[in-house]
Write an enzyme that holds these catalytic residues in place. Structure first.
Site, short mmCIF file in Angstrom:
data_model
loop_
_atom_site.label_atom_id
_atom_site.label_comp_id
_atom_site.label_asym_id
_atom_site.label_seq_id
_atom_site.Cartn_x
_atom_site.Cartn_y
_atom_site.Cartn_z
N LEU A 239 22.87 123.27 5.49
CA LEU A 239 23.91 123.72 6.62
C LEU A 239 24.99 123.22 6.88
O LEU A 239 24.88 122.00 7.08
CB LEU A 239 23.11 123.91 7.84
N ASP A 240 26.12 123.77 6.81
CA ASP A 240 27.42 123.23 6.66
C ASP A 240 27.69 122.04 5.93
O ASP A 240 28.53 121.15 6.41
CB ASP A 240 27.85 122.86 8.33
N GLU A 241 27.10 121.84 4.78
CA GLU A 241 27.13 120.70 3.91
C GLU A 241 27.70 121.02 2.71
O GLU A 241 27.65 120.39 1.56
CB GLU A 241 25.78 119.90 3.80
#
Length: 290
Positions: free
Chosen positions: A233-235
């Protein structure tokens, strides 16, 4: 912006292990086929030992390019260097699906930029888990699909999304403040062709009203990050980031307004560079050739 005519320009993008003779081979191929280079960028990554290149070219005599014939002819060069590559007509518009929830700013920005020719793409549909932005999509004559999502219906909703991606031959999915977490399987199926926009500030504020949280903590810089979607997530690999200074004289609402502005800027640039074939994946990073 004046769009390319079909056959006016082609774009070749490639990556391969870095070695001698790559640029010579590419330029020699173009000369052999009567082409002249209009724009060229390259990058040699010493960490991964990889070479990246983007070349935009035209026929030297002003004639029309045959992208299909050039692709067939280039296979010998690509095989020699073990290239991952793509050769397309620069006028080719990517088919894009935009996903939203209730925040309208990024959607409106992308639709407006597309309507005035700033982005070389076709928005095939807007998909949302809420009905709120249907009227905005209608204003730009873009089909709107409402696919509700609950914990119980999430598998069916994602199956409907992926079916739409397949049937509409979608090249790129843009999460323009879509406030749902995609499953690992959906992220995998959209790998390298889904872009998300995320508010990025230090410290990182999660949950509701992040700009109000930032205001309460006295943040001095707010920002946004556009990145490829991955199961982490969001990486995902970062394509573009935008920053704006803020200070103690501003209200929480002003923080949020500036946040909307930087989100729009970062996302629009990321979408533009992706659809212009300027972004290459390099492990957990990207190479943006511009």
């Amino acid at each position: 912006m004046t769009p390319d005519r079909p056959g006016q320009h082609c774009v070749l993008t490639l990556s391969c292990p870095d070695t001698l003779g790559i640029v010579h081979a590419v330029s020699g191929f173009l000369v052999e086929h009567g082409c002249t280079i209009r724009e060229s960028q390259q990058f040699e990554d010493p960490d991964s030992g990889s070479f990246f290149m983007r070349v935009q070219f035209a026929r030297a005599d002003g004639g029309e390019l045959d992208a299909a014939a050039l692709r067939e002819a280039f296979t010998e060069v690509s095989a020699r260097f073990g290239m991952t590559w793509r050769l397309v007509d620069a006028s080719e518009r990517q088919r894009v699906l935009i996903m939203v929830s209730k925040f309208a700013h990024c959607l409106n920005d992308l639709l407006f930029r597309t309507s005035v020719g700033e982005l070389n793409l076709d928005v095939v549909a807007v998909v949302s888990n809420h009905p709120d932005l249907r009227r905005l999509a209608d204003n730009y004559d873009v089909p709107f699909r409402h696919i509700p999502v609950t914990p119980e219906t999430k598998p069916e909703a994602e199956a409907a999304l992926l079916d739409l991606v397949r049937t509409e031959r979608i090249d790129l999915v843009v999460l323009a403040r879509y406030m749902q977490i995609l499953s690992d399987d959906t992220c995998k199926q959209l790998e390298g062709r889904a872009i998300n926009i995320h508010h990025s500030m230090l410290p990182s504020f999660k949950g509701a009203r992040p700009y109000h949280q930032a205001h309460a903590r006295g943040v001095k810089v707010i920002g946004a990050t556009a990145h490829y979607v991955t199961a982490d997530l969001d990486e995902g690999p970062i394509i573009e980031q935008e920053l704006m200074r803020v200070d103690h004289t501003m209200s929480a609402e002003e923080f949020a307004a500036h946040g909307r502005e930087v989100e729009c800027r970062a996302l629009a640039r990321a979408v533009r560079w992706h659809t212009e074939n300027r972004v290459a994946l390099n492990g957990t990073r990207t190479v943006v050739l511009h």
